[in-house]
Design a protein around this motif. Structure first.
Motif, short mmCIF file in Angstrom:
data_model
loop_
_atom_site.label_atom_id
_atom_site.label_comp_id
_atom_site.label_asym_id
_atom_site.label_seq_id
_atom_site.Cartn_x
_atom_site.Cartn_y
_atom_site.Cartn_z
N PRO A 120 0.16 94.65 -10.42
CA PRO A 120 -0.21 93.59 -9.47
C PRO A 120 1.04 92.95 -8.86
CG PRO A 120 -1.59 93.46 -11.43
CD PRO A 120 -0.56 94.53 -11.70
N GLY A 121 1.01 92.81 -7.53
CA GLY A 121 2.15 92.21 -6.83
C GLY A 121 3.16 93.22 -6.32
N ASP A 122 3.13 94.46 -6.80
CA ASP A 122 4.05 95.47 -6.27
C ASP A 122 3.65 95.82 -4.83
OD1 ASP A 122 5.40 95.70 -8.65
OD2 ASP A 122 4.35 97.52 -9.30
N VAL A 123 4.66 96.16 -4.04
CA VAL A 123 4.40 96.54 -2.65
C VAL A 123 4.15 98.05 -2.56
CG1 VAL A 123 5.51 96.81 -0.38
CG2 VAL A 123 5.64 94.62 -1.60
N VAL A 124 3.18 98.43 -1.74
CA VAL A 124 2.94 99.84 -1.42
C VAL A 124 3.09 100.00 0.09
CG1 VAL A 124 1.28 101.74 -1.47
CG2 VAL A 124 1.39 100.13 -3.39
N LEU A 125 3.96 100.91 0.49
CA LEU A 125 4.19 101.16 1.92
C LEU A 125 3.12 102.12 2.42
CD1 LEU A 125 8.06 101.73 1.60
CD2 LEU A 125 6.89 99.62 2.28
N ILE A 126 2.38 101.69 3.44
CA ILE A 126 1.33 102.55 3.98
C ILE A 126 1.46 102.63 5.50
CG2 ILE A 126 -0.32 102.12 2.10
CD1 ILE A 126 -1.80 100.24 3.95
N PRO A 127 1.12 103.77 6.09
CA PRO A 127 1.20 103.88 7.54
C PRO A 127 0.09 103.07 8.22
CG PRO A 127 0.87 106.06 6.49
CD PRO A 127 0.65 105.01 5.45
N ASP A 128 0.32 102.70 9.47
CA ASP A 128 -0.69 102.03 10.29
C ASP A 128 -0.57 102.59 11.71
OD1 ASP A 128 -2.32 100.37 11.77
OD2 ASP A 128 -1.21 98.53 11.35
N PRO A 129 -1.57 103.30 12.23
CA PRO A 129 -2.89 103.59 11.66
C PRO A 129 -2.84 104.62 10.52
CG PRO A 129 -2.58 104.84 13.68
CD PRO A 129 -1.38 103.94 13.55
N ALA A 130 -3.92 104.64 9.70
CA ALA A 130 -3.94 105.57 8.57
C ALA A 130 -5.35 105.83 8.06
CB ALA A 130 -3.10 105.03 7.42
N TYR A 131 -5.46 106.93 7.35
CA TYR A 131 -6.62 107.23 6.51
C TYR A 131 -6.82 106.01 5.59
CZ TYR A 131 -9.22 110.01 3.00
OH TYR A 131 -10.14 110.49 2.13
N ILE A 176 2.70 108.72 2.92
CA ILE A 176 2.86 109.27 4.27
C ILE A 176 1.86 110.41 4.42
CG2 ILE A 176 5.24 108.58 4.76
CD1 ILE A 176 6.18 111.30 3.76
N ASN A 177 1.58 110.79 5.65
CA ASN A 177 0.53 111.77 5.90
C ASN A 177 0.86 112.55 7.18
OD1 ASN A 177 -2.73 111.34 7.45
ND2 ASN A 177 -2.01 113.14 6.37
N TYR A 178 1.38 113.77 6.97
CA TYR A 178 1.63 114.69 8.09
C TYR A 178 1.21 116.07 7.70
CZ TYR A 178 4.04 110.79 10.04
OH TYR A 178 4.30 109.54 10.53
N PRO A 179 0.63 116.83 8.61
CA PRO A 179 0.10 116.46 9.92
C PRO A 179 -0.86 115.28 9.79
CG PRO A 179 0.12 118.85 9.69
CD PRO A 179 0.48 118.29 8.35
N ASN A 180 -0.80 114.36 10.76
CA ASN A 180 -1.36 113.03 10.59
C ASN A 180 -2.79 112.87 11.11
OD1 ASN A 180 -1.44 110.00 12.04
ND2 ASN A 180 -0.62 110.05 9.97
N ASN A 181 -3.58 112.24 10.27
CA ASN A 181 -4.86 111.69 10.65
C ASN A 181 -4.65 110.18 10.80
OD1 ASN A 181 -7.50 110.81 10.83
ND2 ASN A 181 -8.08 111.36 8.74
N PRO A 182 -4.90 109.55 11.93
CA PRO A 182 -5.68 110.02 13.07
C PRO A 182 -4.88 110.50 14.28
CG PRO A 182 -5.43 107.65 13.24
CD PRO A 182 -4.68 108.08 12.00
N ARG A 369 -10.18 108.18 18.55
CA ARG A 369 -9.99 109.49 17.93
C ARG A 369 -11.20 110.36 18.17
NH1 ARG A 369 -10.21 110.51 11.54
NH2 ARG A 369 -12.41 110.66 12.14
N PHE A 370 -10.93 111.55 18.72
CA PHE A 370 -11.97 112.58 18.83
C PHE A 370 -11.70 113.65 17.77
CE2 PHE A 370 -11.82 111.02 23.25
CZ PHE A 370 -13.17 110.85 23.53
N ALA A 371 -12.74 114.06 17.04
CA ALA A 371 -12.59 115.17 16.09
C ALA A 371 -13.10 116.44 16.78
CB ALA A 371 -13.37 114.88 14.82
N LEU A 372 -12.37 117.54 16.60
CA LEU A 372 -12.72 118.81 17.26
C LEU A 372 -13.75 119.57 16.41
CD1 LEU A 372 -9.10 119.88 18.25
CD2 LEU A 372 -10.88 119.04 19.80
N THR A 373 -14.78 118.84 15.97
CA THR A 373 -15.75 119.43 15.05
C THR A 373 -17.08 119.72 15.75
OG1 THR A 373 -16.18 117.18 14.29
CG2 THR A 373 -14.71 118.51 12.95
#
Ligand SMILES: *Cc1c(COP(=O)(O)O)cnc(C)c1O
Length: 391
Positions: A120-131, A176-182, A369-373
């Motif tokens: 509790p209290g630790d920092v987590v670095l997250i991307p914005d925008p992100a999953y 981190i997330n690459y290749p990146n969603n979204p 975001r468009f998904a190619l589905t």
């Protein structure tokens, strides 16, 4: 009967508001009006799981040894198949017993990882925008999310130099997330080298989400984070069979990399779940043995769809880059709209559902975001409707 008011835990109210409720209501209204709705909002492949994988499951499901509790870390033979694939695909050596962990989906592993590493209290670095799961997992562990903005002018890579010193000192984990969603952005190996240096210097564990590495275009092959020298000393990489093999419903994925991080995640899992169904892991071995062939086939399908959608969006005046990987397209909304109003307009005037960029974080505002589905004929239909809605 009067029931006493019942309060859920604070951590649930700390989750960001769910922006998709309103969109879902509009979508249902459109369906009720008889509109033939084209859904391009969900990142869930429309292509079926290849037949050899289904046959492998059927065979393995008949095997009584597979009906018992699995080991929480996963079958040795599945983890060996993962290590073989990493060697073939990325030239990365992994010890199957200590550096590979079977997961019940990458979402499960990502959601549980902060419980293993964050106090509790630790920092987590997250991307914005992100999953959204990087944030949810952080909050459930009592961690403090710090958003790293992903901006177009920086190729949707985080600017590590912009992270304040006080945050660097308190950070325990970086997603981190690459290749990146979204955004559909990709990361060069050079970026991973920078991340390794940064993480080494500040003693931060890196968790790179490589879920989309096998959906790529124009001959481009996304690297693994573990190809960067020293990466295995600072972190792990997630990979999933969901998007690569059209197996989202099967729930099978894995984490690979630094052994003590893998072991910490295994410990959390062994106390909360009892591992992935062994028959699904056996089917996963078959899938991984066919990775090159299946990935090439899927990528070709998505590339064609990408070209059709990008071409049509540009024709109606949207500003959009062609992604080199993932099955997402991330255009800016036209002048006079924000993410939410553009999404509403598309549902109401064109019967098209896409996802508002701000649903992935505040930096996603101004994008959708468009998904190619959906197949090419549905995409062409969507583009025709879009052109008349915006005319
Ligand atoms: C789909 C997705 C996942 C989840 O994959 P599962 O293995 O199906 O849980 C993880 N990360 C990202 C970025 C995704 O888009």
């Amino acid at each position: 009967m009067i029931t006493q008011e019942f309060a859920v835990a604070r951590r649930l109210s700390e989750l960001p508001p769910y922006l998709f409720v309103e969109i879902d209501r509009k979508r249902r209204e459109a369906v009720a009006r008889g509109v033939d709705v084209i859904s391009l909002s969900i990142g869930d492949p429309d292509i079926p799981t290849p037949a050899p994988i289904i046959r492998a499951l059927a065979r393995a499901a008949r095997e009584p040894a597979n009906h018992r509790y699995p080991e929480s870390e996963g079958l040795d033979r599945f983890r060996e198949a993962v290590a073989d694939w990493y060697r073939r695909r990325f030239g990365v050596e992994l010890s199957p017993r200590s550096e590979v962990l079977t997961l019940i989906g990458a979402k499960e592993g990502i959601g549980h990882l902060p419980l293993a590493l964050v106090d509790p209290g630790d920092v987590v670095l997250i991307p914005d925008p992100a999953y959204p799961v990087y944030r949810a997992g952080t909050i459930f562990a009592g961690g403090e999310p710090y958003e790293m903005p992903l901006r177009r002018e920086n190729k949707f890579l985080p600017d590590l130099n912009a992270i304040p010193n006080a945050i660097r000192e308190r950070a325990r984990l970086m997603f981190i997330n690459y290749p990146n969603n979204p955004t559909g952005a990709v990361a060069p190996l050079e970026f991973y080298r920078e991340v390794v240096d940064f993480a080494t210097r500040y003693n931060i564990v890196v968790a790179q989400d490589n879920t989309y590495s096998e959906i790529s275009f124009d001959g481009y092959r996304p690297p693994s984070f573990l190809e960067a020298p020293g990466a295995k000393d600072v972190g792990i990489e997630f990979h999933s069979l969901s998007k690569t093999f059209n197996m989202t419903g099967w729930r099978i994925a894995f984490a690979v990399g630094r052994a003590d991080v893998v072991e910490a995640l295994r410990k959390i899992k062994s106390n909360l779940d009892s591992g992935a169904f062994q028959a699904v892991q056996d089917a996963g071995i078959t899938a991984l043995s066919m990775a090159e062939e299946i990935s090439a086939r899927n990528s070709k399908i998505y590339q064609r769809r990408r070209d059709v959608l990008i071409g049509g969006l540009r024709k109606v005046g949207l500003s959009v880059e062609a992604p080199r990987a993932t099955f997402y397209v991330w255009p800016r909304v036209p002048a006079g709209f924000d993410s939410a109003s553009f999404v509403s307009t598309l549902i109401e005037r064109a019967g098209i559902v896409c996802t508002p960029g701000n649903g992935f974080g505040k930096e996603g505002e101004g994008y959708v975001r468009f998904a190619l589905t959906a197949d090419v004929s549905r995409l062409r239909e969507a583009l025709a409707r879009l052109a008349s809605a915006l005319a």
